[in-house]
Design a protein around this motif. Structure first.
Motif, PDB file in Angstrom:
ATOM      1  N   ALA A  21       0.872  -1.176   0.000  1.00  0.00           N
ATOM      2  CA  ALA A  21       0.000   0.000   0.000  1.00  0.00           C
ATOM      3  C   ALA A  21       0.910   1.227   0.000  1.00  0.00           C
ATOM      4  CB  ALA A  21      -0.884  -0.004   1.250  1.00  0.00           C
ATOM      5  N   HIS A  22       0.751   2.115  -0.974  1.00  0.00           N
ATOM      6  CA  HIS A  22       1.673   3.237  -1.149  1.00  0.00           C
ATOM      7  C   HIS A  22       1.131   4.545  -0.564  1.00  0.00           C
ATOM      8  CE1 HIS A  22       4.476   1.123  -3.825  1.00  0.00           C
ATOM      9  NE2 HIS A  22       3.402   0.441  -4.175  1.00  0.00           N
ATOM     10  N   TRP A  23       1.719   4.978   0.540  1.00  0.00           N
ATOM     11  CA  TRP A  23       1.394   6.266   1.152  1.00  0.00           C
ATOM     12  C   TRP A  23       1.828   7.353   0.176  1.00  0.00           C
ATOM     13  CZ3 TRP A  23      -1.165   8.008   5.326  1.00  0.00           C
ATOM     14  CH2 TRP A  23      -0.957   9.331   5.706  1.00  0.00           C
ATOM     15  N   GLY A  24       0.895   8.184  -0.247  1.00  0.00           N
ATOM     16  CA  GLY A  24       1.196   9.233  -1.213  1.00  0.00           C
ATOM     17  C   GLY A  24       1.249   8.737  -2.647  1.00  0.00           C
ATOM     18  N   LYS A  48      -3.379   8.793   0.097  1.00  0.00           N
ATOM     19  CA  LYS A  48      -2.722   8.237   1.283  1.00  0.00           C
ATOM     20  C   LYS A  48      -3.252   6.844   1.611  1.00  0.00           C
ATOM     21  CE  LYS A  48      -1.530  12.763   3.020  1.00  0.00           C
ATOM     22  NZ  LYS A  48      -1.543  13.692   4.134  1.00  0.00           N
ATOM     23  N   ILE A  49      -2.660   5.862   0.959  1.00  0.00           N
ATOM     24  CA  ILE A  49      -3.028   4.464   1.185  1.00  0.00           C
ATOM     25  C   ILE A  49      -2.195   3.967   2.359  1.00  0.00           C
ATOM     26  CG2 ILE A  49      -3.231   2.200   0.131  1.00  0.00           C
ATOM     27  CD1 ILE A  49      -4.884   4.478  -1.198  1.00  0.00           C
ATOM     28  N   THR A  50      -2.854   3.391   3.362  1.00  0.00           N
ATOM     29  CA  THR A  50      -2.145   3.039   4.586  1.00  0.00           C
ATOM     30  C   THR A  50      -1.817   1.559   4.734  1.00  0.00           C
ATOM     31  OG1 THR A  50      -4.256   2.923   5.767  1.00  0.00           O
ATOM     32  CG2 THR A  50      -3.054   5.004   5.873  1.00  0.00           C
ATOM     33  N   SER A  66      -7.191   3.805   3.980  1.00  0.00           N
ATOM     34  CA  SER A  66      -6.607   5.074   3.557  1.00  0.00           C
ATOM     35  C   SER A  66      -6.734   6.091   4.685  1.00  0.00           C
ATOM     36  CB  SER A  66      -7.299   5.587   2.292  1.00  0.00           C
ATOM     37  OG  SER A  66      -8.644   5.943   2.562  1.00  0.00           O
ATOM     38  N   ALA A  67      -6.063   7.219   4.518  1.00  0.00           N
ATOM     39  CA  ALA A  67      -6.092   8.275   5.528  1.00  0.00           C
ATOM     40  C   ALA A  67      -6.385   9.620   4.879  1.00  0.00           C
ATOM     41  CB  ALA A  67      -4.752   8.342   6.257  1.00  0.00           C
TER      42      ALA A  67
END
Length: 103
Positions: A21-24, A48-50, A66-67
């Motif tokens: 999961a790619h943050w940003g 923002k994938i957490t 997500s966030a």
């Protein structure tokens, strides 16, 4: 703005492939950990994938969190689903059952 330390969430499927999961990064990707080859990419409507994990019947659904922390009002307008839980049903891949840890 307060700097935050976030790490990309990961899981493994039944073929031993790594899901990240790619943050940003607006996405979840599937990688071969032995060769480093990118095997699949699932784009999402939020930046923002957490984390990600398999669940559902037979562990074939991918759950993605997500966030929306630190998003500006403008970014929130562009990403109204930020902070949501996404479910990609019947991905064509299968997760592995969790392990019970006893101390």
């Amino acid at each position: 703005m307060k700097q935050r330390d976030f790490r990309d969430g990961m899981t493994i499927d039944s073929e031993g492939m790594l899901w990240i999961a790619h943050w940003g990064g607006w996405q979840v990707t599937r990688w071969n950990p032995e060769t480093g080859e990118l095997l699949a990419r699932i784009k999402l409507p939020v930046a923002k994938i957490t984390s990600c994990t398999f669940g559902g019947k037979d562990l074939k659904d991918l759950y993605v969190t997500s966030a929306k922390v630190d998003l500006t009002e403008e970014e929130l307008k562009e990403q109204p689903l930020a902070g949501s839980l996404f479910v990609i049903r019947n991905t064509g891949y299968q997760g592995v059952p969790g392990f019970l840890y006893k101390n």
